[in-house]
Design an enzyme around this catalytic site. Structure first.
Site, mmCIF file in Angstrom:
data_model
loop_
_atom_site.group_PDB
_atom_site.id
_atom_site.type_symbol
_atom_site.label_atom_id
_atom_site.label_comp_id
_atom_site.label_asym_id
_atom_site.label_seq_id
_atom_site.Cartn_x
_atom_site.Cartn_y
_atom_site.Cartn_z
ATOM 1 N N ARG A 1 -1.750 -11.342 12.676
ATOM 2 C CA ARG A 1 -1.946 -9.947 12.250
ATOM 3 C C ARG A 1 -2.801 -9.881 10.981
ATOM 4 N NH1 ARG A 1 3.136 -6.914 10.555
ATOM 5 N NH2 ARG A 1 2.233 -5.016 9.692
ATOM 6 N N ARG B 1 -11.359 2.181 9.404
ATOM 7 C CA ARG B 1 -10.864 0.881 9.856
ATOM 8 C C ARG B 1 -12.002 -0.085 10.164
ATOM 9 N NH1 ARG B 1 -6.068 -1.383 10.335
ATOM 10 N NH2 ARG B 1 -6.271 -1.942 12.527
ATOM 11 N N ARG C 1 12.882 -11.521 14.490
ATOM 12 C CA ARG C 1 12.170 -10.751 15.510
ATOM 13 C C ARG C 1 10.806 -11.399 15.741
ATOM 14 N NH1 ARG C 1 11.774 -4.871 13.220
ATOM 15 N NH2 ARG C 1 9.675 -5.662 13.418
ATOM 16 N N LYS D 1 0.817 -1.219 0.000
ATOM 17 C CA LYS D 1 0.000 0.000 0.000
ATOM 18 C C LYS D 1 0.858 1.279 0.000
ATOM 19 C CE LYS D 1 -2.673 0.243 3.534
ATOM 20 N NZ LYS D 1 -3.420 1.132 4.413
ATOM 21 N N ARG E 1 11.732 -12.039 6.798
ATOM 22 C CA ARG E 1 12.874 -11.243 7.251
ATOM 23 C C ARG E 1 13.659 -11.967 8.344
ATOM 24 N NH1 ARG E 1 11.976 -5.072 8.996
ATOM 25 N NH2 ARG E 1 10.416 -6.063 10.305
#
Length: 219
Positions: free
Chosen positions: A175, A91, A164, A16, A130
């Site tokens: 998420r 949202r 992480r 986005k 990552r």
């Protein structure tokens, strides 16, 4: 071309941010991101900004009514006469309905809602790829930025890497699921209003933008 009043939607990792920048550069409309306008409202100590700060300082979520007020203030500013692009708002369904009311009041109706769609599995792969060198902190990605020699850091030559917590597949999956739940009613809402345009985000960045361009130039 008539005024472009846009809402940009997409799950985390859908690209986005990149597309938002391209839209703003070409169509020269202000990019209204909720994070930015919250910070500005608090810095300028507007009535709504001070209200939001009370909740944030206590570690609480800012209620919809305050968020709606901050967005309404921003949409009433002069630079939105040429159009605007909302990013990160609405949202939820309540916010979408509030946006309807405020844009009607300001006579700045939404022209289109662009939804950048990428399959959840692809997003999990993108976002959880990552990893970081334990020794020097150099960042890599298993799809887009692998070390030149597998298992060896390009920068310091060490062989230990870690992920992480935020980047771990199960965290990322959660998420994505939370965001999908939030987005689904919005997609239905704008689809019913014939404002929704879904573009395929699982292709080259420039191809994604070409799809978006086609939509925006046709409006």
């Amino acid at each position: 071309m008539s005024t472009l009043n846009l809402v940009l939607m997409g799950l985390p990792g859908a690209g986005k941010g990149t597309q938002a920048q391209k839209i703003v550069d070409e169509f020269e409309i202000p990019h209204i991101s909720t994070g930015d306008i919250f910070r500005a409202a608090m810095k300028n100590e507007t009535e709504m900004g001070l209200e939001a700060k009370k909740y944030i300082d206590q570690g609480n979520l800012v209620p919809d009514s305050v968020t709606d007020g901050i967005v309404a203030d921003r949409l009433a500013e002069d630079d939105t006469k040429v159009g605007f692009m909302l990013d990160g708002y609405p949202r939820n369904l309540e916010q979408a309905q509030a946006l309807d009311s405020m844009t009607a009041k300001l006579n700045k109706p939404i022209s289109a809602v662009i939804n950048i769609h990428v399959d959840a599995d692809v997003l999990v792969e993108r976002l959880s790829g990552r990893f970081i060198c334990k020794n020097c902190g150099a960042t890599y990605h298993k799809l887009y930025n692998k070390p030149k020699v597998e298992g060896t850091c390009d920068v310091c030559g060490h062989h230990e890497f870690y992920q992480r917590e935020d980047d771990k597949p199960e965290t990322v999956k959660n998420r994505i699921e939370v965001n999908t739940k939030l987005n689904t009613p919005l997609i239905d809402f704008y689809n019913d209003k014939k404002l929704l345009y879904t573009v395929n985000g699982d292709q080259d960045i420039n191809d994604v933008y070409r799809e978006i361009q086609k939509v925006l130039r046709a409006i």
